[in-house]
Design an enzyme around this catalytic site. Structure first.
Site, PDB file in Angstrom:
ATOM      1  N   ARG A  24       0.417   0.209   2.972  1.00  0.00           N
ATOM      2  CA  ARG A  24       0.536   1.544   2.915  1.00  0.00           C
ATOM      3  C   ARG A  24       1.227   2.216   2.009  1.00  0.00           C
ATOM      4  O   ARG A  24       0.781   2.802   1.015  1.00  0.00           O
ATOM      5  CB  ARG A  24       0.821   1.892   4.479  1.00  0.00           C
ATOM      6  N   ASP A  25       2.431   2.082   2.035  1.00  0.00           N
ATOM      7  CA  ASP A  25       3.492   2.673   1.202  1.00  0.00           C
ATOM      8  C   ASP A  25       3.196   1.976  -0.223  1.00  0.00           C
ATOM      9  O   ASP A  25       3.440   2.949  -1.189  1.00  0.00           O
ATOM     10  CB  ASP A  25       4.922   2.384   1.481  1.00  0.00           C
ATOM     11  N   HIS A 216      15.206   0.855   4.513  1.00  0.00           N
ATOM     12  CA  HIS A 216      14.061   0.912   3.704  1.00  0.00           C
ATOM     13  C   HIS A 216      14.583   0.960   2.241  1.00  0.00           C
ATOM     14  O   HIS A 216      14.974   2.322   1.808  1.00  0.00           O
ATOM     15  CB  HIS A 216      13.173   2.122   3.888  1.00  0.00           C
ATOM     16  N   HIS A 218      14.757   1.173  -1.967  1.00  0.00           N
ATOM     17  CA  HIS A 218      14.061   1.034  -3.116  1.00  0.00           C
ATOM     18  C   HIS A 218      14.671   0.411  -4.343  1.00  0.00           C
ATOM     19  O   HIS A 218      16.000   0.447  -4.287  1.00  0.00           O
ATOM     20  CB  HIS A 218      13.611   2.290  -3.551  1.00  0.00           C
ATOM     21  N   CYS A 249       7.974   4.310  -8.113  1.00  0.00           N
ATOM     22  CA  CYS A 249       8.727   5.417  -7.721  1.00  0.00           C
ATOM     23  C   CYS A 249       8.663   6.531  -8.617  1.00  0.00           C
ATOM     24  O   CYS A 249       8.747   6.855  -9.897  1.00  0.00           O
ATOM     25  CB  CYS A 249      10.518   5.098  -7.969  1.00  0.00           C
ATOM     26  N   ASN A 258       9.499   0.038  -4.329  1.00  0.00           N
ATOM     27  CA  ASN A 258       9.930  -0.593  -3.151  1.00  0.00           C
ATOM     28  C   ASN A 258      10.379  -2.060  -3.521  1.00  0.00           C
ATOM     29  O   ASN A 258       9.902  -2.697  -4.613  1.00  0.00           O
ATOM     30  CB  ASN A 258       8.647  -0.866  -2.311  1.00  0.00           C
TER      31      ASN A 258
END
Length: 316
Positions: A24-25, A216, A218, A249, A258
């Site tokens: 998804r992300d 979460h 990055h 990003c 990520n």
């Protein structure tokens, strides 16, 4: 080696849940349309690798996110593993209806700890965003779904700079009031450092159970793994990551987004922390998706392992 692990790991959780967000992300950031079958195969490979939670897709307007237009097809075609929770992003009631029809077990809502980011990202204030999620949260709970709240910009914002801890705590209270089972502290632009992470986690854990807070991170500034270690040492035992480091990003040209799942698992296993995930299968899945969409593999562990295997195959 074992002595070092034993000495250094007495404060660490024995086990960590990794939420795999690549499908998804990660894929949402891809400019070219990824075939539905490729998404399904990626999720199936990740399920087999042993993830307890996979963020599979997003039920959003195809006008805004064309990449996720096939959410219903993806959810109806994946081979589900009983032990795995399949999460989907649900920004509104229509999205939640899609999630329920698609037999998702977890609905994900999202807000920001930064007022400027909320306005730029979802065109409304933090207050308005939480109001919008109220019916979604109620309906998700009524349907027996888990509810996860994701807070963007917990450490810094591209428009406002550093995020005050009070703003993060305010969002935690709002999401807790909505009935969230889990709350994500997201470093959306990757600016956090280890000391900052420890401070935010320590403050957050006084307002929400630490075993239901997740990190979460990055890797924009190359700090994701050290931030994960800092969060681990502060008691966090749930982390998000993306296979092969999928997902750039959008705020920093050429920067990574990520943190790669393979790199996170390598770190955790090296610390003697269990994940229940088979690293070799994750490396294969990362190789599969990188080749399928024609992009470089963003995992250092993945690349190093694949190169080593290739070299040993050549020398036989």
């Amino acid at each position: 080696m074992n002595a070092i692990v034993a000495q250094g790991s007495h404060h660490l959780p024995k086990e960590v849940k990794i939420v795999e967000v690549g499908p998804r992300d990660g894929l949402q950031a891809e400019k070219t349309q990824v075939p539905t079958q490729t998404k399904i195969e990626l999720i199936d490979r990740l399920s087999k690798a042993g993830f307890r939670n996979v963020e599979a897709t997003s039920f959003v307007s195809p006008k805004w996110v064309p990449q996720m237009a096939d959410a219903a097809s993806v959810m109806s075609s994946i081979h589900r593993v009983d032990a795995t929770i399949y999460s989907v992003l649900t920004p509104n009631m229509r999205g939640l209806e899609g999630a329920i029809e698609g037999l998702a077990q977890e609905a994900v809502i999202f807000g920001a700890a930064s007022e400027a980011f909320s306005q730029r990202n979802i065109n409304c204030s933090i207050e308005e965003s939480v109001e919008r999620f109220l019916p979604v949260a109620r309906a998700a709970k009524a349907a027996g779904l888990r509810l996860r709240g994701s807070i963007s910009c917990c450490f810094g914002c591209p428009y406002q700079g550093e995020t005050p801890i009070a703003a993060v705590l305010d969002m935690i209270h709002r999401f807790a009031d909505l009935g969230c089972d889990e709350i994500d502290l997201a470093d959306t632009i990757g600016v956090a450092t280890a000391g900052h992470v420890s401070s935010v986690v320590e403050a957050a854990s006084k307002h929400f159970p630490i075993d239901r807070l997740s990190g979460h991170f990055h890797d924009t500034y190359g700090q994701a793994l050290s931030n994960i270690l800092a969060a681990l040492q502060s008691g966090v035992s749930i982390f998000h990551s993306s296979v092969a480091g999928l997902g750039g990003c959008p705020y920093a040209k050429g920067a990574t987004g990520n943190v790669a799942t393979e790199d996170v698992i390598y770190l955790l296993h090296g610390l003697g922390v269990k994940t229940g995930v088979d690293l070799a299968q994750v490396i294969d899945a990362g190789d599969f998706i990188s080749r399928a969409i024609g992009r470089d593999n963003g995992s250092k562990v993945g690349r190093a392992t694949l190169a080593r295997l290739e070299n040993s195959a050549c020398s036989i």
